[in-house]
Design a protein around this motif. Structure first.
Motif, PDB file in Angstrom:
ATOM      1  N   ASN A 100       1.735 -22.301  12.730  1.00  0.00           N
ATOM      2  CA  ASN A 100       1.411 -23.706  12.479  1.00  0.00           C
ATOM      3  C   ASN A 100       2.021 -24.260  11.204  1.00  0.00           C
ATOM      4  O   ASN A 100       2.362 -25.440  11.144  1.00  0.00           O
ATOM      5  N   PHE A 101       2.121 -23.439  10.170  1.00  0.00           N
ATOM      6  CA  PHE A 101       2.530 -23.948   8.863  1.00  0.00           C
ATOM      7  C   PHE A 101       3.766 -23.276   8.294  1.00  0.00           C
ATOM      8  O   PHE A 101       4.153 -23.556   7.169  1.00  0.00           O
ATOM      9  N   GLY A 102       4.358 -22.363   9.035  1.00  0.00           N
ATOM     10  CA  GLY A 102       5.549 -21.691   8.533  1.00  0.00           C
ATOM     11  C   GLY A 102       5.282 -20.849   7.301  1.00  0.00           C
ATOM     12  O   GLY A 102       6.147 -20.700   6.442  1.00  0.00           O
ATOM     13  N   VAL A 103       4.076 -20.288   7.212  1.00  0.00           N
ATOM     14  CA  VAL A 103       3.735 -19.424   6.085  1.00  0.00           C
ATOM     15  C   VAL A 103       4.556 -18.144   6.202  1.00  0.00           C
ATOM     16  O   VAL A 103       4.618 -17.531   7.262  1.00  0.00           O
ATOM     17  N   THR A 104       5.203 -17.763   5.116  1.00  0.00           N
ATOM     18  CA  THR A 104       6.054 -16.577   5.104  1.00  0.00           C
ATOM     19  C   THR A 104       5.224 -15.305   5.179  1.00  0.00           C
ATOM     20  O   THR A 104       5.537 -14.394   5.930  1.00  0.00           O
ATOM     21  N   ASP A 105       4.149 -15.268   4.387  1.00  0.00           N
ATOM     22  CA  ASP A 105       3.268 -14.103   4.406  1.00  0.00           C
ATOM     23  C   ASP A 105       1.891 -14.497   3.884  1.00  0.00           C
ATOM     24  O   ASP A 105       1.752 -15.496   3.181  1.00  0.00           O
ATOM     25  N   VAL A 106       0.885 -13.698   4.247  1.00  0.00           N
ATOM     26  CA  VAL A 106      -0.488 -13.925   3.815  1.00  0.00           C
ATOM     27  C   VAL A 106      -0.933 -12.695   3.033  1.00  0.00           C
ATOM     28  O   VAL A 106      -0.712 -11.567   3.465  1.00  0.00           O
ATOM     29  N   ILE A 107      -1.524 -12.949   1.865  1.00  0.00           N
ATOM     30  CA  ILE A 107      -1.982 -11.879   0.994  1.00  0.00           C
ATOM     31  C   ILE A 107      -3.495 -11.999   0.870  1.00  0.00           C
ATOM     32  O   ILE A 107      -4.009 -13.064   0.537  1.00  0.00           O
ATOM     33  N   PHE A 108      -4.205 -10.903   1.140  1.00  0.00           N
ATOM     34  CA  PHE A 108      -5.658 -10.929   1.097  1.00  0.00           C
ATOM     35  C   PHE A 108      -6.169 -10.531  -0.282  1.00  0.00           C
ATOM     36  O   PHE A 108      -5.678  -9.577  -0.886  1.00  0.00           O
ATOM     37  N   LYS A 109      -7.148 -11.291  -0.757  1.00  0.00           N
ATOM     38  CA  LYS A 109      -7.797 -11.001  -2.038  1.00  0.00           C
ATOM     39  C   LYS A 109      -8.866  -9.937  -1.808  1.00  0.00           C
ATOM     40  O   LYS A 109      -9.523  -9.978  -0.769  1.00  0.00           O
ATOM     41  N   PRO A 110      -9.065  -9.038  -2.757  1.00  0.00           N
ATOM     42  CA  PRO A 110      -8.304  -8.906  -3.995  1.00  0.00           C
ATOM     43  C   PRO A 110      -6.966  -8.255  -3.712  1.00  0.00           C
ATOM     44  O   PRO A 110      -6.826  -7.458  -2.785  1.00  0.00           O
ATOM     45  N   PHE A 111      -5.976  -8.601  -4.502  1.00  0.00           N
ATOM     46  CA  PHE A 111      -4.642  -8.055  -4.304  1.00  0.00           C
ATOM     47  C   PHE A 111      -4.077  -7.587  -5.627  1.00  0.00           C
ATOM     48  O   PHE A 111      -4.560  -7.936  -6.700  1.00  0.00           O
ATOM     49  N   SER A 112      -3.036  -6.802  -5.534  1.00  0.00           N
ATOM     50  CA  SER A 112      -2.348  -6.290  -6.702  1.00  0.00           C
ATOM     51  C   SER A 112      -1.289  -7.288  -7.140  1.00  0.00           C
ATOM     52  O   SER A 112      -0.627  -7.915  -6.307  1.00  0.00           O
ATOM     53  N   MET A 113      -1.110  -7.425  -8.439  1.00  0.00           N
ATOM     54  CA  MET A 113      -0.025  -8.272  -8.945  1.00  0.00           C
ATOM     55  C   MET A 113       1.327  -7.711  -8.521  1.00  0.00           C
ATOM     56  O   MET A 113       2.284  -8.451  -8.344  1.00  0.00           O
ATOM     57  N   ARG A 114       1.394  -6.402  -8.320  1.00  0.00           N
ATOM     58  CA  ARG A 114       2.646  -5.800  -7.825  1.00  0.00           C
ATOM     59  C   ARG A 114       3.002  -6.376  -6.454  1.00  0.00           C
ATOM     60  O   ARG A 114       4.166  -6.572  -6.141  1.00  0.00           O
ATOM     61  N   THR A 115       1.980  -6.625  -5.646  1.00  0.00           N
ATOM     62  CA  THR A 115       2.217  -7.198  -4.319  1.00  0.00           C
ATOM     63  C   THR A 115       2.803  -8.594  -4.436  1.00  0.00           C
ATOM     64  O   THR A 115       3.802  -8.916  -3.782  1.00  0.00           O
ATOM     65  N   ILE A 116       2.205  -9.425  -5.281  1.00  0.00           N
ATOM     66  CA  ILE A 116       2.690 -10.802  -5.458  1.00  0.00           C
ATOM     67  C   ILE A 116       4.120 -10.802  -5.993  1.00  0.00           C
ATOM     68  O   ILE A 116       4.994 -11.490  -5.474  1.00  0.00           O
ATOM     69  N   VAL A 117       4.365 -10.018  -7.029  1.00  0.00           N
ATOM     70  CA  VAL A 117       5.700  -9.975  -7.634  1.00  0.00           C
ATOM     71  C   VAL A 117       6.717  -9.436  -6.631  1.00  0.00           C
ATOM     72  O   VAL A 117       7.813  -9.985  -6.484  1.00  0.00           O
ATOM     73  N   GLY A 118       6.344  -8.385  -5.922  1.00  0.00           N
ATOM     74  CA  GLY A 118       7.262  -7.805  -4.933  1.00  0.00           C
ATOM     75  C   GLY A 118       7.599  -8.772  -3.813  1.00  0.00           C
ATOM     76  O   GLY A 118       8.767  -8.901  -3.418  1.00  0.00           O
TER      77      GLY A 118
END
Length: 151
Positions: A100-118
């Motif tokens: 629906n929105f062309g979201v590239t990826d979904v990250i579930f909280k809580p998450f690692s900052m390594r995940t966001i940066v990667g």
């Protein structure tokens, strides 16, 4: 690959989380702008170019889903990569968000900052800067979103 820093818009109403994301992305070579809600994010997107948007799903006013819809339909930013963060892992459909929105990826909280940066590196094709992911000195331990790395 470009010589300029990749620009990231972070739409997050939790100011502590927004600052932690900004801190880690900037240490990795990104230029980061924070919007404290979806309405402010839209204003930034209308006036400045970004290489990536990271948005919270649940925000007051214009939420993450509405923000993505505005980005794709009204602003016509079809190629802007979008990472969506959410604590609603069991209540939302990743496939639906992507379709629906062309979201590239979904990250579930809580998450690692390594995940966001990667993920930010991957979607912007930025060469990583060789620095460790760390929390700001004044960050309370209970607020750190780092999860232990298995291995």
């Amino acid at each position: 690959m470009t010589n300029r820093a990749q620009r990231v818009l972070v739409a997050e109403d939790n100011s502590m989380l927004a600052q932690v994301i900004k801190f880690n992305l900037e240490r990795d070579g990104f230029e980061v702008t924070i919007a404290t809600n979806g309405t402010i994010a839209v204003e930034y997107l209308k006036s400045e170019p970004f290489d990536l948007m990271i948005t919270d799903y649940q925000m007051p006013g214009v939420d993450g889903g509405q923000l993505c819809q505005i980005v794709r339909e009204e602003l016509k930013l079809e190629k802007l990569p979008i990472l969506m963060c959410t604590a609603k892992g069991l209540e939302i459909s990743i496939d639906q968000l992507k379709a629906n929105f062309g979201v590239t990826d979904v990250i579930f909280k809580p998450f690692s900052m390594r995940t966001i940066v990667g993920l930010a590196r991957a979607v912007t094709e930025l060469t990583p800067v060789d620095v460790p992911v760390v929390m700001p000195v004044d960050m309370p331990v209970e607020m750190s979103l780092e999860m232990p790395v298995e291995g």
